[in-house]
Design a protein around this motif. Structure first.
Motif, mmCIF file in Angstrom:
data_model
loop_
_atom_site.group_PDB
_atom_site.id
_atom_site.type_symbol
_atom_site.label_atom_id
_atom_site.label_comp_id
_atom_site.label_asym_id
_atom_site.label_seq_id
_atom_site.Cartn_x
_atom_site.Cartn_y
_atom_site.Cartn_z
ATOM 1 N N UNK A 108 0.821 -1.219 0.066
ATOM 2 C CA UNK A 108 0.130 0.044 -0.035
ATOM 3 C C UNK A 108 0.788 1.301 -0.167
ATOM 4 N N UNK A 109 1.782 1.187 0.613
ATOM 5 C CA UNK A 109 2.664 2.378 0.868
ATOM 6 C C UNK A 109 3.399 2.572 -0.680
ATOM 7 N N UNK A 242 -5.857 3.995 4.139
ATOM 8 C CA UNK A 242 -5.070 5.273 4.876
ATOM 9 C C UNK A 242 -3.721 5.257 4.717
ATOM 10 N N UNK A 243 -3.217 4.051 4.498
ATOM 11 C CA UNK A 243 -1.614 3.884 4.481
ATOM 12 C C UNK A 243 -1.110 4.363 2.985
ATOM 13 N N UNK A 244 -2.117 4.179 2.064
ATOM 14 C CA UNK A 244 -1.815 4.659 0.515
ATOM 15 C C UNK A 244 -1.955 6.047 0.568
ATOM 16 N N UNK A 245 -2.996 6.688 1.205
ATOM 17 C CA UNK A 245 -3.033 8.029 1.209
ATOM 18 C C UNK A 245 -2.013 8.853 1.889
ATOM 19 N N UNK A 246 -1.492 8.042 3.147
ATOM 20 C CA UNK A 246 -0.424 8.713 3.932
ATOM 21 C C UNK A 246 0.775 8.772 3.051
ATOM 22 N N UNK A 247 1.254 7.837 2.347
ATOM 23 C CA UNK A 247 2.387 7.611 1.481
ATOM 24 C C UNK A 247 2.264 8.637 0.313
ATOM 25 N N UNK A 248 1.164 8.588 -0.311
ATOM 26 C CA UNK A 248 0.811 9.603 -1.425
ATOM 27 C C UNK A 248 1.429 11.132 -1.021
ATOM 28 N N UNK A 249 0.414 11.517 0.177
ATOM 29 C CA UNK A 249 0.686 12.767 0.599
ATOM 30 C C UNK A 249 2.115 13.068 1.303
ATOM 31 N N UNK A 250 2.836 12.168 1.707
ATOM 32 C CA UNK A 250 4.177 12.410 1.768
ATOM 33 C C UNK A 250 5.264 12.711 0.505
ATOM 34 N N UNK A 251 4.725 11.733 -0.447
ATOM 35 C CA UNK A 251 5.563 12.148 -1.571
ATOM 36 C C UNK A 251 4.978 13.151 -2.514
ATOM 37 N N UNK A 252 3.889 13.621 -2.352
ATOM 38 C CA UNK A 252 3.360 14.613 -3.160
ATOM 39 C C UNK A 252 2.277 15.176 -2.487
ATOM 40 N N UNK A 253 2.572 16.317 -1.533
ATOM 41 C CA UNK A 253 1.509 16.874 -0.508
ATOM 42 C C UNK A 253 0.289 17.397 -1.253
ATOM 43 N N UNK A 254 -0.890 16.920 -0.875
ATOM 44 C CA UNK A 254 -2.243 17.312 -1.110
ATOM 45 C C UNK A 254 -2.708 18.641 -0.878
#
Length: 295
Positions: A108-109, A242-254
């Motif tokens: 997921x990450x 939640x893990x998918x979204x957290x990893x996404x937001x860390x890589x490309x902040x929403x």
């Protein structure tokens, strides 16, 4: 010959001709998708052929196969996991098989980071894509380039399917959806550049592989708003979301307020479901419109 034997024979013939490789077995996976074993004997594969197992997908409408192949190749340019295309024609797409595994936090990450990279690859414009003709499931989409996301989303995605739903009698009160389109400029949030979207990113189009990666299949690829893919992923549930979204937001902040815009981005796929399936999706679409208006 039974109907199942006839289907198996047709699949075998199509794949054998496309790959120039004998077929030893066919297993239906549902909805025109088949797992196909390629023939290899005791001493290996025939000269000039490749063995193993592939997946063959049969398309119903002209242009669908080319759109799927174009979408997969467009996503692959961003170095995200998608099945390789072995061959295709006007009806069939033959792809590498993804050995199935189980969802995990690590996968997921990886999915979150892969989606950030995919979206960052960008597109020439909102609505541009690898093909002008596209589909989301069995529903047609038009990839018509535009400079402005809010207007494009309203005019090219939401309103065409709202009209179809109203004409079919599936939605009685179109008012909330129409008001979303009227106020789309203020509801859309901060302007962003065109992102390279999968375009139909529900959980069924994510394959959790035995290699520990999440593979993307069946794209409806186009340039759009990156929040659309994430909202679609949430629409019907996704393991470790939640893990998918957290990893996404860390890589490309929403952008701030993205959670309040989820319903806005879910409106188009919900209207597609209204047109294709009717029933409770109409109520869900109107509820999403009201939630988008409430912010």
């Amino acid at each position: 010959m039974s109907a199942a034997e006839a289907v198996s024979g047709a699949v075998s013939q199509a794949v054998a001709e496309l790959l120039q490789t004998p077929v030893s077995g066919v297993v239906g996976l549902g909805d025109g998708v088949f797992e196909v074993d390629l023939a290899c004997g005791e001493f290996g594969c025939l000269a000039g052929t490749a063995g193993g197992t592939v997946v063959a997908k049969r398309h119903r409408l002209p242009g669908q196969a080319a759109a799927e192949v174009g979408g997969l190749e467009w996503l692959a340019e961003a170095a995200v996991p998608v099945p390789g295309v072995r061959a295709f024609d006007g009806t069939w797409v033959v792809m590498d098989q993804v050995e199935p595994g189980s969802p995990s936090r690590e996968a997921a990450e990886g999915l979150g980071r892969d989606l950030a990279r995919l979206h960052a690859a960008g597109a020439d414009a909102f609505g541009s894509g690898p093909t002008a003709e596209a589909w989301i499931g069995q529903a047609p989409m038009r990839n018509a380039p535009a400079a402005d996301w809010p207007r494009w989303y309203a005019e090219e995605r939401v309103l065409p399917y709202l009209r179809l739903a109203v004409d079919a009698g599936a939605i009685g009160d179109a008012g909330p959806v129409e008001r979303v389109c009227e106020r789309i400029g203020e509801l859309a949030g901060p302007a962003e550049p065109p992102a390279r979207l999968h375009g139909d990113l529900w959980n069924g189009n994510v394959l959790w592989g035995a290699d520990g990666r999440a593979w993307l299949i069946d794209p409806a690829a186009h340039g759009g708003h990156r929040e659309t893919d994430l909202a679609m992923l949430a629409l019907f549930g996704c393991p470790h979301l939640a893990t998918v979204l957290s990893a996404y937001d860390e890589a490309a902040p929403l952008a701030p307020g993205w959670r309040a815009r989820v319903a806005l981005h879910q409106l188009f796929p919900l209207l597609v479901h209204v047109v294709l399936f009717g029933g409770g999706y109409a109520r869900q679409a109107v509820s999403a419109a009201r939630a988008a208006l409430a912010g």
